[in-house]
Design a protein around this motif. Structure first.
Motif, PDB file in Angstrom:
ATOM      1  N   PRO A 273       0.349  -1.479   0.068  1.00  0.00           N
ATOM      2  CA  PRO A 273      -0.026  -0.391   0.277  1.00  0.00           C
ATOM      3  C   PRO A 273       0.885   1.074   0.000  1.00  0.00           C
ATOM      4  CG  PRO A 273      -0.281  -1.007   1.646  1.00  0.00           C
ATOM      5  CD  PRO A 273       0.517  -1.916   1.010  1.00  0.00           C
ATOM      6  N   GLU A 274       1.875   1.334   0.968  1.00  0.00           N
ATOM      7  CA  GLU A 274       2.819   2.343   0.668  1.00  0.00           C
ATOM      8  C   GLU A 274       3.370   2.556  -1.693  1.00  0.00           C
ATOM      9  OE1 GLU A 274       4.931   2.217   4.898  1.00  0.00           O
ATOM     10  OE2 GLU A 274       6.355   1.332   3.186  1.00  0.00           O
ATOM     11  N   ALA A 275       3.891   1.837  -1.594  1.00  0.00           N
ATOM     12  CA  ALA A 275       4.003   1.527  -3.304  1.00  0.00           C
ATOM     13  C   ALA A 275       2.811   2.193  -3.787  1.00  0.00           C
ATOM     14  CB  ALA A 275       4.246   0.384  -3.630  1.00  0.00           C
ATOM     15  N   LEU A 276       1.721   2.082  -3.527  1.00  0.00           N
ATOM     16  CA  LEU A 276       0.523   2.242  -4.258  1.00  0.00           C
ATOM     17  C   LEU A 276      -0.190   4.237  -4.019  1.00  0.00           C
ATOM     18  CD1 LEU A 276      -1.515  -0.619  -3.909  1.00  0.00           C
ATOM     19  CD2 LEU A 276      -1.329   0.356  -5.751  1.00  0.00           C
TER      20      LEU A 276
ATOM     21  N   GLY B  46       7.908  -5.523  -6.698  1.00  0.00           N
ATOM     22  CA  GLY B  46       7.487  -4.190  -7.371  1.00  0.00           C
ATOM     23  C   GLY B  46       7.926  -3.165  -5.716  1.00  0.00           C
ATOM     24  N   ALA B  47       6.792  -3.206  -5.258  1.00  0.00           N
ATOM     25  CA  ALA B  47       7.051  -2.421  -3.795  1.00  0.00           C
ATOM     26  C   ALA B  47       7.810  -1.842  -2.813  1.00  0.00           C
ATOM     27  CB  ALA B  47       5.503  -2.820  -3.216  1.00  0.00           C
ATOM     28  N   TYR B  48       8.844  -3.147  -3.101  1.00  0.00           N
ATOM     29  CA  TYR B  48      10.307  -2.991  -2.268  1.00  0.00           C
ATOM     30  C   TYR B  48      10.910  -2.761  -3.191  1.00  0.00           C
ATOM     31  CZ  TYR B  48       9.329  -6.495   1.776  1.00  0.00           C
ATOM     32  OH  TYR B  48       8.245  -6.660   2.602  1.00  0.00           O
ATOM     33  N   LYS B  49      11.510  -2.500  -4.669  1.00  0.00           N
ATOM     34  CA  LYS B  49      11.730  -1.899  -5.220  1.00  0.00           C
ATOM     35  C   LYS B  49      11.393  -0.273  -5.291  1.00  0.00           C
ATOM     36  CE  LYS B  49      13.624  -1.587 -10.208  1.00  0.00           C
ATOM     37  NZ  LYS B  49      14.957  -2.559  -9.855  1.00  0.00           N
ATOM     38  N   MET B  50      10.123   0.435  -5.186  1.00  0.00           N
ATOM     39  CA  MET B  50       9.206   1.344  -5.448  1.00  0.00           C
ATOM     40  C   MET B  50       9.755   2.407  -4.185  1.00  0.00           C
ATOM     41  SD  MET B  50       5.989   1.702  -7.375  1.00  0.00           S
ATOM     42  CE  MET B  50       5.476   2.979  -6.755  1.00  0.00           C
ATOM     43  N   LEU B  51      10.117   1.308  -3.124  1.00  0.00           N
ATOM     44  CA  LEU B  51      10.357   1.714  -1.725  1.00  0.00           C
ATOM     45  C   LEU B  51      12.376   1.858  -1.302  1.00  0.00           C
ATOM     46  CD1 LEU B  51       8.172   3.103   0.531  1.00  0.00           C
ATOM     47  CD2 LEU B  51       7.611   1.707  -1.439  1.00  0.00           C
ATOM     48  N   GLY B  52      13.033   1.722  -2.936  1.00  0.00           N
ATOM     49  CA  GLY B  52      14.350   1.261  -2.092  1.00  0.00           C
ATOM     50  C   GLY B  52      14.875   0.021  -1.368  1.00  0.00           C
ATOM     51  N   GLN B  53      13.612  -0.915  -1.542  1.00  0.00           N
ATOM     52  CA  GLN B  53      13.856  -1.860  -0.127  1.00  0.00           C
ATOM     53  C   GLN B  53      14.234  -3.179  -0.980  1.00  0.00           C
ATOM     54  OE1 GLN B  53      10.981  -1.403   3.278  1.00  0.00           O
ATOM     55  NE2 GLN B  53      10.543   0.700   3.040  1.00  0.00           N
ATOM     56  N   LEU B  54      14.836  -3.498  -2.033  1.00  0.00           N
ATOM     57  CA  LEU B  54      14.858  -4.967  -1.983  1.00  0.00           C
ATOM     58  C   LEU B  54      15.631  -5.576  -1.437  1.00  0.00           C
ATOM     59  CD1 LEU B  54      13.176  -5.590  -4.581  1.00  0.00           C
ATOM     60  CD2 LEU B  54      14.767  -5.409  -6.241  1.00  0.00           C
ATOM     61  N   ASP B  55      16.596  -5.251  -1.050  1.00  0.00           N
ATOM     62  CA  ASP B  55      17.743  -6.122  -0.268  1.00  0.00           C
ATOM     63  C   ASP B  55      17.621  -7.006   0.770  1.00  0.00           C
ATOM     64  OD1 ASP B  55      19.267  -4.874  -2.297  1.00  0.00           O
ATOM     65  OD2 ASP B  55      20.747  -3.278  -0.826  1.00  0.00           O
ATOM     66  N   PHE B  56      15.955  -6.307   1.379  1.00  0.00           N
ATOM     67  CA  PHE B  56      15.369  -6.935   2.584  1.00  0.00           C
ATOM     68  C   PHE B  56      14.959  -8.549   1.989  1.00  0.00           C
ATOM     69  CE2 PHE B  56      15.324  -2.593   4.531  1.00  0.00           C
ATOM     70  CZ  PHE B  56      15.990  -2.938   5.281  1.00  0.00           C
ATOM     71  N   ILE B  57      14.531  -8.228   0.656  1.00  0.00           N
ATOM     72  CA  ILE B  57      14.110  -9.751   0.049  1.00  0.00           C
ATOM     73  C   ILE B  57      15.487 -10.676   0.259  1.00  0.00           C
ATOM     74  CG2 ILE B  57      12.658 -10.424  -1.964  1.00  0.00           C
ATOM     75  CD1 ILE B  57      11.534  -8.449  -0.381  1.00  0.00           C
ATOM     76  N   PRO B  58      14.681 -12.465   0.545  1.00  0.00           N
ATOM     77  CA  PRO B  58      16.277 -12.866   0.714  1.00  0.00           C
ATOM     78  C   PRO B  58      16.165 -13.766  -0.555  1.00  0.00           C
ATOM     79  CG  PRO B  58      14.079 -13.318   1.769  1.00  0.00           C
ATOM     80  CD  PRO B  58      13.753 -11.725   1.843  1.00  0.00           C
ATOM     81  N   ILE B  59      17.801 -13.671  -0.928  1.00  0.00           N
ATOM     82  CA  ILE B  59      18.102 -14.585  -1.854  1.00  0.00           C
ATOM     83  C   ILE B  59      18.588 -15.675  -1.578  1.00  0.00           C
ATOM     84  CG2 ILE B  59      19.178 -14.815  -4.036  1.00  0.00           C
ATOM     85  CD1 ILE B  59      18.919 -11.813  -4.182  1.00  0.00           C
ATOM     86  N   ASP B  60      18.236 -17.177  -2.075  1.00  0.00           N
ATOM     87  CA  ASP B  60      19.063 -18.271  -1.609  1.00  0.00           C
ATOM     88  C   ASP B  60      20.045 -19.423  -3.225  1.00  0.00           C
ATOM     89  OD1 ASP B  60      19.572 -19.886  -0.154  1.00  0.00           O
ATOM     90  OD2 ASP B  60      17.995 -21.808  -0.190  1.00  0.00           O
TER      91      ASP B  60
END
Length: 280
Positions: free
Chosen positions: A47-50, A163-177
């Motif tokens: 909702p923040e990105a929207l 996409g919302a995490y990318k818009m908020l500049g927070q994509l680094d918080f998505i885990p990658i394994d």
């Protein structure tokens, strides 16, 4: 404008916006709860990105960083922050009164969490009866159903989350394994007692989530498990496009104009029937 994120503007930028007649605020309303492979604030970031995209489209501002509200049936998880519906209503009343006093007369509260309607609809009516300013609840699920039909709702939310995490500049918080053996977070079926009851009850209630209580945190799962940054970036880029596509389907300018006219109408009704407006 340098930014439409209210929290990141300077005081003078806010004053300049209000001075030129701006009076519209989109407020992202969140929740922090168990959500499978997603960060536990995913239904806050959406909702923040929207709200930001809507503010860009309709010459408004976007307020973010309101993550803690009533979660619903996920309180069984130790990752879920639990506030009551009444807590959320009281908190929003304080914020909305301040915004109205500051000069924001068209208020939109954007949610991405199903049970948010229990808080936001009650708050909106209470605030309206005190001020004759009507806050509008903008539900992500309802907006997507209007734009794409019910069958497109869950499919669209997947990419939009990242996409919302990318818009908020927070994509680094998505885990990658890189060693993940699954593509999605584990989800298990809900218990028959709840599933059967809600299936029968929801057509009568309009919103069966009032009765939800899960018995296993994995019943509220979801989210993708990314094996590389490239895979995450590709999905997030698609999600940003889909966020803006959804907002392009919303007739926000007409809604904003109609909201202003409605509030003038409500003032006229209150002059004839003073009991319409309650006082603090």
């Amino acid at each position: 404008m340098r930014t439409r994120v209210y929290n990141k503007m300077t005081a003078q930028e806010v004053e300049d916006y209000l001075a030129r007649g701006g009076d519209t605020m989109y407020v992202g309303i969140g929740v922090v709860e168990v959500h499978g492979a997603c960060p536990i604030d995913c239904e806050t970031v959406i909702p923040e990105a929207l709200a930001i995209a809507m503010a860009e489209k309709a010459d408004g501002l976007a307020m973010i960083n309101l993550p803690y509200f009533y979660p619903g049936g996920t309180v069984i998880s130790n990752s879920t922050v639990h506030l009551t519906i009444r807590d959320g209503i009281d908190y929003l009343m304080k914020i909305a009164h301040s915004l109205a006093d500051q000069g924001f007369k068209r208020l939109y509260f954007v949610s991405g969490h199903g049970p948010s309607s229990m808080t936001l609809n009650a708050f909106s009516r209470e605030f309206f009866e005190e001020t004759l300013i009507h806050p509008c609840h903008m539900s992500t699920i309802s907006m997507m159903a209007k734009a794409y039909g019910h069958e497109g709702v869950m499919r669209g939310l997947d990419n939009m989350t990242y996409g919302a995490y990318k818009m908020l500049g927070q994509l680094d918080f998505i885990p990658i394994d890189p060693n993940a053996t699954e593509e999605r977070g584990e989800r298990v079926p809900t218990d028959p007692a709840m599933a059967d009851f809600m299936k029968l009850y929801q057509p009568y209630s309009g919103f069966g989530a009032t009765a939800q209580i899960f018995s296993d945190p994995r019943q509220h799962g979801g989210g993708r498990i990314f094996k590389s940054r490239e895979e995450l970036e590709e999905t997030a880029a698609k999600g940003v496009e889909e966020i803006y596509d959804l907002v392009s389907h919303l007739n926000l300018e007409a809604l904003n104009e109609a909201l202003g006219e409605y509030q003038v109408y409500a003032q006229g009704v209150a002059e004839k029937f003073p009991r319409v407006k309650r006082h603090r």
